[in-house]
Design a protein around this motif. Structure first.
Motif, PDB file in Angstrom:
ATOM      1  N   VAL A 189       0.800  -1.067   0.190  1.00 32.75           N
ATOM      2  CA  VAL A 189      -0.038   0.069   0.014  1.00 32.75           C
ATOM      3  C   VAL A 189       1.007   1.523   0.091  1.00 32.75           C
ATOM      4  O   VAL A 189       1.868   1.356   1.036  1.00 32.75           O
ATOM      5  CB  VAL A 189      -0.814  -0.078   1.090  1.00 32.75           C
ATOM      6  N   ASP A 193       1.368   5.549   0.352  1.00 27.51           N
ATOM      7  CA  ASP A 193       0.597   6.712   0.819  1.00 27.51           C
ATOM      8  C   ASP A 193       0.481   7.519   0.051  1.00 27.51           C
ATOM      9  O   ASP A 193       0.840   8.625   0.329  1.00 27.51           O
ATOM     10  CB  ASP A 193       1.588   6.964   2.284  1.00 27.51           C
ATOM     11  N   ASP A 246      -3.392   3.877  -1.152  1.00 30.65           N
ATOM     12  CA  ASP A 246      -4.053   3.997   0.209  1.00 30.65           C
ATOM     13  C   ASP A 246      -5.657   4.326  -0.062  1.00 30.65           C
ATOM     14  O   ASP A 246      -6.466   3.824   0.510  1.00 30.65           O
ATOM     15  CB  ASP A 246      -3.509   4.561   1.206  1.00 30.65           C
TER      16      ASP A 246
END
Length: 409
Positions: free
Chosen positions: A231, A233, A258
């Motif tokens: 994931v 950011d 995300d």
């Protein structure tokens, strides 16, 4: 330039063009949609009038700022490259020839950034106003600095290799430099996810759970080995929803933004991931790298033919030619955009078809495309010439029409 140099440059240009055409004919999916690509869906069948108006208004201003920035950067590059001003700047720089190359690249990249900074600021303000980013001005400035540093390093490496070959092999330099730069293009595709991506995002593993299991099963279904699911950011920089497959072999990983996980239901997330896995299944990054390598070879050959008439009798290894080389590179990049983006659109369309076939869920795909378009305020009907020149992906309405056709609706 001697007659031998011109002949070598012409041969390198021809080899590069033939290699590019051959690879494109062999590897690019020119007819990716079974039954042919349908006409775009009507805007009113996908978006409301208010949504269309908001997207068109944003896109109009985004084009104004981005195209103005491009025009100014080309004018400045041409001013420095095609007049004596750039060469005089280089002659005043200290150090050995390769130090002068690096310093020149740094100076000209910074000049280009300074003169286009107002447009970057206006674009960031537009994104803030329309809710397409929440990035602070400090984060914006930090990303600009990192981007320019990456540009300086990669451009300097390429030009040092080019001029070193010209200084060492006075007549054969186009062939040697073309081959080496083609290799650097290929190597860059492997290095980028390991070195450059971490400069702009932090990555954490997607926790164990139903979605991670579904992504890994989807990868198995598409016969793509995935080492991890990460994931990024991305929400600190953009509200755009996205995912991608990065790396090769044991370093291959699925990376999801995300905000994609936060804003879309799992079935739509899987449609996005399936598209990216389609790229990995067909080794589209490798295809792009091979085409880029062939393009680099052709570009060096063309450069060899142009530098003689434009270089004011300077030898190819002279660092004073760097401003001219950067100007030619900038112009060549813009002129090559229609061909590059035509290839990209075909490859993206094939990945869409793969995603639809892998998920068997056209409705989730359509809902995902609609939401991605709304989130990014993408123009549903961009000007035809703009899509031809700058459009790297099919329009949202074309992608939805394909899903409807393949889904039988």
């Amino acid at each position: 330039m001697t007659h031998g140099d011109r002949r070598t440059s012409l041969v390198v240009l021809v080899v590069g063009v033939v290699a590019f055409v051959g690879l494109a004919a062999w590897l690019v999916p020119w007819h990716p949609v079974p039954g042919g690509t349908p006409p775009p869906a009507s805007p009113g069948s996908v978006f409301t009038a208010r949504q269309i108006s908001a997207a068109e208004d944003f896109s109009t201003w985004a084009r104004v700022w981005s195209w103005s920035s491009l025009a100014v950067s080309l004018l400045v590059a041409g001013w420095l490259g095609f007049t004596r001003l750039g060469a005089r700047l280089v002659e005043r720089l200290p150090g050995r020839w390769w130090v002068q190359v690096v310093l020149t690249v740094a100076a000209l990249v910074l000049v280009g950034r300074v003169v286009t900074l107002p447009f970057a600021v206006l674009m960031h303000r537009l994104l803030l106003d329309r809710g397409l980013t929440h990035q602070s001005w400090g984060g914006f400035a930090s990303d600009l600095v990192r981007t320019e540093l990456v540009t300086i390093v990669t451009t300097s490496v390429g030009l040092v290799v080019l001029l070193a070959c010209a200084r060492r092999w006075r007549r054969a330099w186009p062939a040697v430099a073309g081959g080496l730069l083609a290799v650097l293009v290929l190597a860059g595709s492997f290095v980028y996810p390991l070195v450059v991506e971490p400069l702009f995002n932090s990555f954490t593993p997607l926790p164990d759970g139903p979605l991670r299991s579904q992504i890994l099963r989807l990868a198995d279904r598409e016969h793509v080995h995935v080492d991890d699911v990460l994931v990024a950011d991305a929400s600190r920089r953009t509200t755009t929803l996205n995912a991608y497959v990065s790396g090769f072999g044991s370093t291959r990983r699925v990376v999801v933004y995300d905000n994609l996980l936060k804003d879309l239901p799992d079935d739509q997330v899987l449609s996005v991931v399936a598209h990216e896995l389609g790229h990995a299944r067909h080794d589209d990054v490798v295809i792009g790298s091979l085409l880029g390598a062939a393009g680099a070879l052709a570009g060096v050959g063309l450069l060899g033919l142009l530098v003689g008439p434009l270089g004011r009798r300077r030898a190819m290894g002279d660092p004073a030619l760097v401003p001219l080389l950067l100007a030619l590179l900038a112009i060549g990049t813009v002129l090559a955009s229609p061909l590059e983006n035509a290839v990209s659109r075909q490859i993206e369309t094939r990945a869409d078809v793969d995603a639809l076939e892998a998920t068997h869920d056209p409705q989730a795909f359509i809902a995902m495309q609609r939401q991605l378009s709304l989130t990014s305020l993408a123009d549903p009907t961009p000007p035809a010439w703009s899509q031809f020149w700058f459009g790297s992906h099919p329009t949202t309405l074309t992608r939805i029409a394909i899903a409807r056709q393949l889904g039988g609706s």
